[in-house]
Design a protein around this motif. Structure first.
Motif, PDB file in Angstrom:
ATOM      1  N   ILE A  15       5.067  -1.359  -3.552  1.00 13.23           N
ATOM      2  CA  ILE A  15       5.777  -2.135  -2.554  1.00 13.23           C
ATOM      3  C   ILE A  15       6.281  -1.118  -1.414  1.00 13.23           C
ATOM      4  N   SER A  16       6.302  -0.040  -2.063  1.00 10.29           N
ATOM      5  CA  SER A  16       6.743   0.666  -0.910  1.00 10.29           C
ATOM      6  C   SER A  16       5.706   0.850  -0.115  1.00 10.29           C
ATOM      7  N   LEU A  17       4.513   1.407  -0.129  1.00 14.56           N
ATOM      8  CA  LEU A  17       4.084   2.032   0.362  1.00 14.56           C
ATOM      9  C   LEU A  17       2.451   0.502   0.897  1.00 14.56           C
ATOM     10  N   ASP A  18       3.010  -0.373   0.715  1.00 15.34           N
ATOM     11  CA  ASP A  18       2.109  -1.744   0.541  1.00 15.34           C
ATOM     12  C   ASP A  18       0.871  -1.935   0.521  1.00 15.34           C
ATOM     13  N   GLY A  19       0.412  -0.708  -0.367  1.00 12.12           N
ATOM     14  CA  GLY A  19      -0.164  -0.879  -0.634  1.00 12.12           C
ATOM     15  C   GLY A  19      -1.663  -0.347  -0.077  1.00 12.12           C
ATOM     16  N   LYS A  20      -1.516   0.875   0.692  1.00 14.48           N
ATOM     17  CA  LYS A  20      -1.576   0.620   2.058  1.00 14.48           C
ATOM     18  C   LYS A  20      -2.153   2.143   1.598  1.00 14.48           C
ATOM     19  N   VAL A  21      -2.402   2.872   0.531  1.00 17.55           N
ATOM     20  CA  VAL A  21      -3.636   4.072   0.038  1.00 17.55           C
ATOM     21  C   VAL A  21      -3.062   3.895  -1.317  1.00 17.55           C
TER      22      VAL A  21
ATOM     23  N   THR B  32       8.404   3.387  16.985  1.00 12.72           N
ATOM     24  CA  THR B  32       8.932   1.959  15.862  1.00 12.72           C
ATOM     25  C   THR B  32       8.084   1.377  14.874  1.00 12.72           C
ATOM     26  N   LEU B  33       8.459   1.473  13.814  1.00 15.17           N
ATOM     27  CA  LEU B  33       8.153   0.463  12.681  1.00 15.17           C
ATOM     28  C   LEU B  33       6.366   1.017  12.362  1.00 15.17           C
ATOM     29  N   SER B  34       6.025   2.014  12.742  1.00 14.40           N
ATOM     30  CA  SER B  34       4.561   3.074  12.885  1.00 14.40           C
ATOM     31  C   SER B  34       4.216   2.529  11.403  1.00 14.40           C
ATOM     32  N   ARG B  35       4.957   3.339  10.496  1.00 11.34           N
ATOM     33  CA  ARG B  35       4.163   3.264   9.030  1.00 11.34           C
ATOM     34  C   ARG B  35       4.800   2.363   8.681  1.00 11.34           C
TER      35      ARG B  35
END
Length: 752
Positions: free
Chosen positions: A330-336, A574-577
């Motif tokens: 959830i926190s990492l949006d499944g990006k890694v 802004t919102l880059s992560r």
């Protein structure tokens, strides 16, 4: 630990009496006036109405990733001198390691402003902001406002609040901090901590109990009960600083001879004031804490409320690591890819790094206790590292004089200067996939400095310095301090302010208008911002459905710090992560607003606007480029947990943002930041969202609705087949807050 379902009365400072059992002839209203919080707020309220407070603070404090923007805002609003003591510390951008001259330019800006406007300047590496405030600023019954969320000095009898820069600007302009009278919740302490349990353990236990249910949200936590007397000043301070993570508004503690001795040690005995609740005091809730039942704790990634006892973690290791992995998705949006299971070696959890630092961990008592555990041991020659940051140079000096510094260095630990970097990702960033345990304030995603957008991930768990030291003595294998069977020496602290007298610039409140402010190429003025238009067309440029969105996710900490004095430069992050496409989308629709300002057709600058405007004019024929504003908005379920940094809002504004839409705001701080930057803090009920990312929204007569204090504002989703109506609310706004929104931002409001 027990949470009471309703209000309670505290009788004689010791006895909890639930409302239905109260027999003494005192009304709730009268008893509510007997809290310590009420007395302090009443003494600082200028409105004459204790339900609608207008507070003037005694002192202000900021650090070097906030004070430049604050002073620039105040200068643009007509600042001539600091009307109350204002301390500028340099504990965040202290490394000057990247960005060329940027960081030191900010420091010289601060020094010259302290001279010009009559402030105090604390050079880099002398003290972290909150330790300096404890040592030199706090006073019994006083109020301090700081531009850092962990502005908490309640253990010393000072009600302190952390807010975005706009609220400090108001104080610099002799305006007020306007809030409704907050609820007050008793934190009733009894018993004594067991050996090996430190202040972070108590703090994490409380946070784990009250964060998710919002039990103390926007309320004052008032620490009372017989258990307070058994805690040292440092222990109380260590709990107090972490109250921010509960989302409370502020904190205050009953004071006694222990706190009187703290002031005496620091050469300020006259600043002590005994505080205690009245004979019968009413509280809106109560958290009853038996200190003897608290065990060493750990807050697993990615939030201080994700708490377990260390024993519980070790007994249920794989189950808890499974839960952490689910939260990471959830926190990492499944990006890694993310796992900690590869840290399990022969059934034990291996840690790569330990940090004891900052306003939470860097106190004298914490470091001495850690040294006692480590004495005669070694951290080993493998991957595990240990860094210790004393919170101020006086603490560092005393550690050197009493031998603790040598004890730590002998183990292989590295002892560094006062610096907040490990708290926000500007120092000691672990290796990819590494796991760090820290006695610091937060463990949000990327708070340790890794960059998910670049495929990097490491993570932090929060622990007390004592258990970090026990883990270090065990060569990096997670260990509770309760396993330490040696003795704690309880060294006495001797404060020597000689270094402060030699290095700190103190104007004594005398301004020198002849001083020229020293700027640098990265220090920029705020761009011009238009007033709120009669009608608004907003494009949704980001949609976030996480349960909570932190300010770190809205504007990252760490690598962005060097750009905090450059509004347009910082806005690029802004919102880059969280949503890397946000900046491009916001800039694209901002072209339309810039076309309007130039008297040009917005649809020519942004062609996709033409059918949108055609659909709007089909129903609202009076809408024209003379009475419309065009910009962007974001939706987030619950934005604004964490830092006070106003840039989470101002970066959206300089990119053309006009509103946030949320189910609720995580903190008062973030909502205030939106308002001070002229952004509409819209609320929408949880459930079926009427729009999606990329949709255009139309709010007719929105300026009139704000001015007329309309409860519910009608908006429309603009679709090819017409307009689809929905409703938003603004929540309660003061008259001044409405005027700030109408003017477009606090700077414009003060230029009136």
């Amino acid at each position: 630990m027990k949470l009471y379902d309703s209000g309670i009365y505290l009788v004689n400072g010791r006895d909890i009496v639930e409302e239905e059992n109260m027999t003494q002839p005192v009304s709730r209203e009268e008893a509510a006036r007997n809290t310590m919080a009420y007395g302090i707020l009443e003494a600082h309220n200028t409105s004459g109405n204790m339900q609608k407070l207008q507070i003037k603070f005694d002192k202000l404090t900021s650090h070097d990733i906030t004070f430049v923007g604050i002073i620039q805002t105040a200068r643009a609003s007509g600042l001539e001198k600091f009307p109350i003591p204002y301390v500028l510390t340099n504990c965040h951008n202290s490394l000057c390691a990247v960005g060329g001259t940027i960081n030191e330019d900010d420091h010289m800006f601060g020094l010259t402003c302290a001279k010009k406007y009559g402030g105090v300047y604390v050079p880099p590496h002398q003290a972290v902001i909150h330790q300096f405030a404890r040592e030199m600023l706090a006073g019994g019954g006083k109020m301090i406002l700081g531009s850092d969320s962990h502005t908490r000095y309640g253990a010393l009898g000072t009600m302190a609040m952390g807010e975005g820069g706009g609220e400090l600007v108001k104080q610099l302009l002799s305006q007020t901090y306007d809030i409704n009278m907050p609820g007050v919740v008793a934190i009733y302490l009894k018993g004594e901590p067991r050996p090996g349990v430190g202040p972070q353990d108590v703090a994490l236990a409380i946070i784990g109990k009250v964060f998710a249910n919002g039990y103390v949200k926007n309320k004052v936590m008032e620490f009372v009960g017989p258990g307070v007397a058994g805690l040292s000043a440092d222990f109380r301070i260590g709990i107090d600083v972490m109250t921010t993570e509960t989302t409370c508004l502020s904190s205050i503690w009953q004071t006694d001879e222990t706190i009187e001795e703290f002031y005496e040690i620091h050469g300020r005995k006259e600043d002590y004031k005994e505080l205690k609740p009245g004979k019968v005091a009413y509280y809106d809730g109560c958290v009853e804490v038996d200190l003897s039942e608290i065990k060493p704790m750990i807050a697993m990634p990615f939030h201080p409320s994700n708490t377990y006892t260390i024993d519980e973690l070790k007994a249920n290791l794989y189950d808890i690591l499974d839960d952490v992995e689910k939260k990471a998705q959830i926190s990492l949006d499944g990006k890694v890819p993310y796992t900690l299971k590869d840290k399990v070696i022969d059934g034990q959890l291996y840690v790569d790094q330990g940090i004891i630092a900052g306003c939470a961990g860097g106190g004298f008592e914490n470091i001495c206790a850690a040294a006692d555990i480590l004495r005669g041991a070694s951290i080993g020659a493998d991957a595990f590292t240990l860094s210790v940051y004393p919170a101020s140079t006086p603490i560092y000096m005393e550690l050197a004089r009493n031998g603790v510094l040598a004890d730590l260095l002998e183990t292989g630990a590295v002892v560094k200067t006062a610096f907040c970097g490990p708290c926000f990702g500007a120092g000691d960033t672990p290796a990819n996939n590494a796991f760090s345990i820290r006695h610091t304030t937060r463990n949000f995603p990327n708070r340790e400095g890794s960059k998910v957008q670049n495929g990097q991930i490491s993570s932090v768990a929060l622990m007390d310095a004592r258990s970090i030291a026990a883990t270090a003595a065990n060569k990096g294998f997670l260990t509770s301090a309760e396993e330490f069977t040696g003795n704690y020496r309880h060294q006495k602290y001797f404060f020597d302010k000689t270094i402060y007298e030699n290095r700190i610039f103190d104007s004594k409140g005398v301004a020198d208008p002849s001083v020229e402010i020293q700027f640098g190429p990265n220090i920029k003025d705020w761009p011009e911002m238009p007033a709120l238009a009669e009608n608004l067309v907003l494009k949704v440029v980001s949609e976030i459905h996480d349960p909570v969105t932190t300010t770190d996710e809205l504007i990252p900490s760490g690598e962005t710090s060097s750009f905090r004095s450059n509004p347009l430069g910082l806005a690029e992050f802004t919102l880059s992560r969280k949503d890397p496409a946000y900046v491009g989308r916001a800039k694209e629709i901002q072209k339309a607003e810039k076309a309007l300002e130039a008297g040009e057709c917005p649809a020519e600058a942004v062609p996709e606007l033409k059918p949108v405007m055609d659909a709007i004019r089909a129903h609202f024929s009076d809408v024209s480029k003379e009475n419309i504003g065009i910009g962007s908005t974001i939706f987030a379920v619950k934005p604004g947990d964490g830092s006070a940094r106003e840039q989470a809002a101002s970066c959206q504004k300089v990119l053309g943002g006009w509103a946030n839409i949320a189910n609720e705001y995580a903190t008062k701080r973030y909502r205030s930041n939106l308002i001070n930057w002229g952004m509409l803090p819209f609320l929408i009920p949880a459930g079926n969202l009427p729009f999606a990312n990329g949709d255009y929204l139309f709010f007719p007569q929105v300026r009139k609705a704000v001015a007329d204090k309309v409860d519910s504002i009608t908006g429309y989703v603009v679709k090819a087949d017409g307009l689809k109506e929905f409703q938003v609310t603004l929540g309660e706004l003061t008259d001044d807050e409405r005027e700030i929104i109408l003017k477009g931002c606090l700077i414009n409001y003060n230029r009136r």
